[in-house]
Design an enzyme around this catalytic site. Structure first.
Site, PDB file in Angstrom:
ATOM      1  N   HIS A 284       0.798  -1.230   0.000  1.00 27.45           N
ATOM      2  CA  HIS A 284       0.000   0.000   0.000  1.00 27.45           C
ATOM      3  C   HIS A 284       0.824   1.270   0.000  1.00 27.45           C
ATOM      4  O   HIS A 284       0.269   2.359   0.102  1.00 27.45           O
ATOM      5  CB  HIS A 284      -0.919   0.048   1.219  1.00 27.45           C
TER       6      HIS A 284
ATOM      7  N   LYS B 110      -8.378  14.183   4.294  1.00 24.18           N
ATOM      8  CA  LYS B 110      -7.498  13.009   4.318  1.00 24.18           C
ATOM      9  C   LYS B 110      -6.507  13.228   5.449  1.00 24.18           C
ATOM     10  O   LYS B 110      -6.449  14.314   6.013  1.00 24.18           O
ATOM     11  CB  LYS B 110      -6.756  12.877   2.988  1.00 24.18           C
TER      12      LYS B 110
ATOM     13  N   LYS C 214       0.899  14.738   0.880  1.00 16.91           N
ATOM     14  CA  LYS C 214      -0.453  15.052   0.393  1.00 16.91           C
ATOM     15  C   LYS C 214      -0.634  16.549   0.127  1.00 16.91           C
ATOM     16  O   LYS C 214      -1.591  16.975  -0.474  1.00 16.91           O
ATOM     17  CB  LYS C 214      -1.497  14.556   1.395  1.00 16.91           C
TER      18      LYS C 214
ATOM     19  N   THR D 225      -8.396   6.884  -1.990  1.00 20.19           N
ATOM     20  CA  THR D 225      -9.750   6.351  -2.143  1.00 20.19           C
ATOM     21  C   THR D 225     -10.781   7.457  -1.897  1.00 20.19           C
ATOM     22  O   THR D 225     -11.886   7.407  -2.419  1.00 20.19           O
ATOM     23  CB  THR D 225     -10.001   5.185  -1.166  1.00 20.19           C
TER      24      THR D 225
ATOM     25  N   LYS E 253     -14.512   8.636  -3.637  1.00 21.28           N
ATOM     26  CA  LYS E 253     -15.732   8.968  -2.895  1.00 21.28           C
ATOM     27  C   LYS E 253     -16.259  10.335  -3.306  1.00 21.28           C
ATOM     28  O   LYS E 253     -17.465  10.515  -3.499  1.00 21.28           O
ATOM     29  CB  LYS E 253     -15.454   8.922  -1.381  1.00 21.28           C
TER      30      LYS E 253
HETATM   31  C1  CR1 Z   1      -2.082   4.740   0.768  1.00 22.79           C
HETATM   32  O1  CR1 Z   1      -1.335   5.825   1.243  1.00 22.79           O
HETATM   33  C2  CR1 Z   1      -4.186   4.070  -0.374  1.00 22.79           C
HETATM   34  C3  CR1 Z   1      -4.515   3.232   0.866  1.00 22.79           C
HETATM   35  C4  CR1 Z   1      -5.341   2.010   0.527  1.00 22.79           C
HETATM   36  C5  CR1 Z   1      -2.481   3.834   1.926  1.00 22.79           C
HETATM   37  C6  CR1 Z   1      -3.315   5.240   0.015  1.00 22.79           C
HETATM   38  O2  CR1 Z   1      -2.902   5.910  -1.146  1.00 22.79           O
HETATM   39  O3  CR1 Z   1      -5.373   4.509  -0.971  1.00 22.79           O
HETATM   40  O4  CR1 Z   1      -3.326   2.786   1.481  1.00 22.79           O
HETATM   41  N1  CR1 Z   1      -1.249   3.225   2.431  1.00 22.79           N
HETATM   42  O5  CR1 Z   1      -4.716   1.218  -0.417  1.00 22.79           O
HETATM   43  C7  CR1 Z   1      -0.994   2.972   3.722  1.00 22.79           C
HETATM   44  O6  CR1 Z   1      -1.751   3.300   4.615  1.00 22.79           O
HETATM   45  C8  CR1 Z   1       0.505   1.911   5.230  1.00 22.79           C
HETATM   46  O7  CR1 Z   1       0.168   2.323   3.953  1.00 22.79           O
END
Ligand code: CR1
Length: 833
Positions: free
Chosen positions: A374, A567, A573, A675, A679
């Protein structure tokens, strides 16, 4: 005896018997009964919480029979089952979602009205389980919803944290954390299973011995044993009978351990052991990225993984039988590396407890696990010191060493003489203090690896896991993230859902999101556009009322564009890029008060990790800028700034429907997927974004002309970094940029204090690791285009309608189908509603 109801009389095996009927009359009766028999209250003395609990039990009762039936069918068909292993589930409130998935939202509302209940207030009463930090945890929750909806047998395994993500309050513009006490008033959605409990061991040493058949074996003599107890939450699919299981583990002292201590009279010792055991599932770590070396976190990870794997083995032995077929019954998805220790744990249990040979155990293990990455951010890649492992999980360290030895031999044979590659690929990072690379363990122990958006999956193959990709390219996949349209459209934005259903003439879109395409034909229809706008304005009004109360800011939903960035706070970001734009608009207005401009409300929401200083300073900056602008009568008819406190799932559901503009402005190459971007867009917001994560695919789907693109590509970012990025040059090369940063440094937003924001401004000018300054100009120009288009309502509305119409791809149902087909090889097990 329950009163007989003619309209719902049916055999007791059906859902429609007297206790769980779906008719309005049944719901009313059940509600009154639950209020009395479970909460022990009459209407006259019931608290708002009693009223909520009665509603929750009324709904839960209607899920139980489906749940039992699903379990029976899954068991008798010996269905292949997905086990989703995740340290986080950011579930959000259950009640409204379950009403929708049961298909009784409307009738329940009418029943409530007839009972003279304030339905909205009852929904508001629910305290959400915040068992996650952000995108990763919410993704797990969306996937649980979609697994049930697309009818895939699944168990979600995780931790029942007593304290979830902290509640955020804002004091003097700063984030203050308050502990989350979601369990304080009881949790009606979970069923404790005290009989489903497993021992989890820590510490001690290992002994190598020969068993009766003279085979070399290992036993682990721990110095601490605790137990994990299952708490089950049913997860119902939308419009189907399938109910899957979310099984969260709570840590407790083992009974025998307890009694032993009592017997020798060490009362305090026994109580201490109990506290130490319970600490393990006490609190969620509130960071996106792991804090190096936190022993308790490793204990947590191993705790839930060990319980889950033991549970899977128990289920397998109970239903199918021989362990050779374990990987045919189960596939286990590792949600990031947090559960990666599962690879070593399954090996241990197979070999040490079930006398399976190394080769057979390894074949089973590698066929069972799949790993989702992720993030590429180096600080978020988990490693654990070998010393800590040795102390806490000595047997697992032995197993990891052996996995590594065998794996590196393979590498050596494949790439003769390339010892540098061997060092790069090793599960152990030998540089500095020796550390275990959890991502390498996850890759080596899995049969499939995937990223969460197309660009991210490419970057995994070309950077982070390049060597592994070269060795086994066929194991690398992409599954672009998705979100559930049940929670994020139907539950959060009922007005929009109703309008869509009316225009399409069906509500099939709720489980077939691609059919939103039918809206395209109406995108230019002025009548639809007018209603579309009304729906948006109504949502903006709701949000404005909420923000007035909870943030003390007055926004005009009628005239202002709602421009939202919600977020986690993180430098990559780039909330500060957004702030620089606000300051630019502010300065323009101050220079030219008659500047005819589109009024905007700049709205932010998000939590900062408690130890992340720069992120907390960004929150303070947003609030400081808000204070000046909102109180400046020269500009506050045009612009306002609001920070929504405590952004969580519940509050997110207030934001997404109300956004005109969605800010997705991370530095290209840093946001794995995102994500929230999906939304917002699903709710008719247009996106201003970089070519990062899933933004790229959103833009592809909705059409470049319906997306506001700006900024460098990931490739350009890489090149600029290689050349040597110098933010200083941008600062001095752009008058407006310099003046915006200087205004922060001047103390205008800090009552004359020129030190407060210095760490932020200096960092931007001298380091700027996320290249805010390099993208500043492009961002401003893009924002100007956005204002121009917003001034042409017909054009904007058309773009908004097309965004919603083309969001089908971003349903988590699609993501889950891709996992099922390409990665899990698993078939749906349909059960009728
Ligand atoms: C990412 O930063 C992604 C989510 C779900 C996060 C984000 O871009 O949408 O995962 N990664 O896949 C994260 O929390 C520990 O890594």
């Amino acid at each position: 005896e329950a009163p007989a109801e003619t309209e719902t009389e049916a055999p007791a095996t059906s859902h429609e018997h007297t206790r769980t009927g779906m008719s309005k009359a049944s719901l009313k009766q059940a509600y009154i009964d639950n209020l009395f028999y479970i909460q022990g209250r009459f209407r006259e003395v019931a608290t708002p919480h009693d009223l909520y609990m009665a509603a929750a039990f009324t709904v839960r009762d209607r899920m139980l029979e489906r749940w039992v039936k699903s379990a029976q069918v899954y068991k008798s068909s010996r269905a292949r089952t997905v086990c989703y292993l995740s340290a986080e589930y950011l579930l959000g409130p259950h009640l409204a979602n379950n009403l929708v998935n049961l298909g009784i939202a409307e009738v329940a509302q009418r029943a409530g009205e007839e009972l003279d209940l304030d339905f909205k207030a009852i929904l508001e009463e629910e305290e959400e389980p915040g068992l996650g930090n952000g995108g990763l945890g919410r993704l797990a929750a969306c996937y649980m919803d979609s697994l049930a909806t697309v009818q895939i047998p699944a168990i979600g395994y995780g931790i029942r944290y007593e304290f979830g993500i902290f509640d955020q309050i804002i004091e003097d513009g700063w984030q203050v954390e308050r502990s989350d006490t979601w369990l304080r008033n009881g949790n009606p959605w979970e069923i404790p299973r005290p009989k489903i409990s497993f021992p989890v061991m820590y510490g001690g040493h290992t002994e190598h011995y020969r068993d009766q058949a003279e085979r070399p074996r290992v036993r682990w003599i721990p110095d601490m044993v605790i137990s994990g107890v299952a708490y089950d939450t049913p997860v119902l699919g939308y419009g189907v009978g399938n109910v899957n299981l979310l099984r969260l583990w709570k840590a407790e002292a083992t009974e025998s351990f307890d009694f032993q201590t009592f017997n020798v009279g060490d009362y305090y010792g026994a109580v201490h052991a109990k506290i130490e055991a319970e600490t393990i599932s006490k609190v969620l770590y509130p960071n996106d990225d792991p804090e190096a070396g936190k022993e308790l976190r490793l204990k947590q990870q191993y705790f839930f993984v060990s319980c889950s794997i033991q549970d899977m083995i128990r289920l397998h032995l109970n239903t199918v039988g021989p362990l050779e077929t374990f990987h045919e019954k189960f596939v286990a998805q590792l949600n990031d590396t947090h559960p990666a220790i599962a690879v070593a744990e399954l090996m241990r249990l197979l070999m040490d407890d079930h006398a399976v040979t190394w080769d057979d155990a390894w074949a089973t293990t590698r066929a069972t696990f799949c790993y989702t990455n992720h993030t590429l951010l180096p600080e978020a890649l988990e490693t654990w010191s070998v010393a800590l492992f040795e102390r806490l999980l000595p047997r697992h360290l032995e197993i990891i060493y052996e996995i590594n030895r065998r794996f590196l031999d393979e590498v050596r044979v494949r790439y003769l003489g390339d010892e540098e590659r061997v060092a790069r690929m090793s599960l152990i990072d030998e540089a500095g203090g020796r550390r275990i690379r959890m991502a390498h363990l996850a890759v080596v122990g899995s049969r499939a690896v995937n990223g969460v958006a197309a660009l991210h999956s490419e970057l995994i193959k070309t950077t982070l896991l390049k060597d592994f990709y070269e060795m086994a390219p066929e194991r690398f996949h992409n599954v672009t993230n998705g979100v559930t349209p049940r929670r994020f459209i139907v539950v959060s934005n009922p007005r929009l859902a109703e309008l869509i259903t009316e225009v399409c003439g069906h509500d099939r879109w709720i489980r077939d999101l691609d059919s939103l395409r039918e809206l395209e034909a109406h995108a230019d229809d002025p009548k639809l556009q007018a209603r579309w706008r009304e729906v948006k304005t109504a949502a903006k009004r709701d949000l404005a009322v909420w923000l007035k109360r909870h943030a003390g800011v007055l926004l005009d939903p009628q005239t202002m564009m709602f421009d939202i960035q919600a977020k986690r706070l993180h430098e990559y970001k780039r909330q500060h890029l957004n702030v620089l734009h606000i300051i630019r608009v502010y300065q323009r207005l101050k220079q030219n008060p008659n500047l005819g401009m589109v009024p905007r409300a700049f709205i932010f929401g998000g939590k900062a990790a408690p130890g992340y200083y720069m992120a907390k300073l960004m929150i303070k900056l947003i609030n400081a800028v808000a204070e000046v602008i909102n109180n400046d009568p020269q500009v506050n008819g045009y612009i306002r700034v609001a920070f929504m406190p405590d952004f969580n799932v519940k509050n997110g559901q207030r934001l997404y429907p109300a956004a005109d503009l969605s800010e997705q402005i991370s530095l290209a190459g840093k946001e794995a997927s995102g994500t929230g971007n999906m939304k917002f867009s699903m709710n008719g917001a247009l996106t201003v974004g970089t070519l990062d994560g899933a933004n790229i695919e959103i833009r592809e789907e909705v059409g470049a002309e319906n997306f506001f693109l700006f900024g460098m590509t990931a490739e350009e970012v890489r090149r600029k970094q290689d050349e040597g990025y110098r933010p200083w040059d941008y600062y001095h090369g752009d008058q407006e940029l310099k003046s915006d940063i200087d205004l922060i440094a001047s103390g205008l937003f800090s009552h004359g204090d020129t030190n407060l924001f210095r760490p932020l401004t200096e960092h931007l000018i001298h380091q700027d690791p996320f290249m805010v300054l390099a993208d500043y100009r492009a961002y401003l120009e893009c924002q100007d285009r956005i204002s121009t288009v917003y001034d042409r309502p017909a054009e904007w509305d058309r773009m908004s309608i097309l965004n919603v119409a083309r969001m089908g791809k971003f349903s988590s149902d699609r993501s889950i189908r891709e996992y099922a087909e390409r990665i899990w090889s698993i078939e749906p097990q349909p059960l009728g509603a």
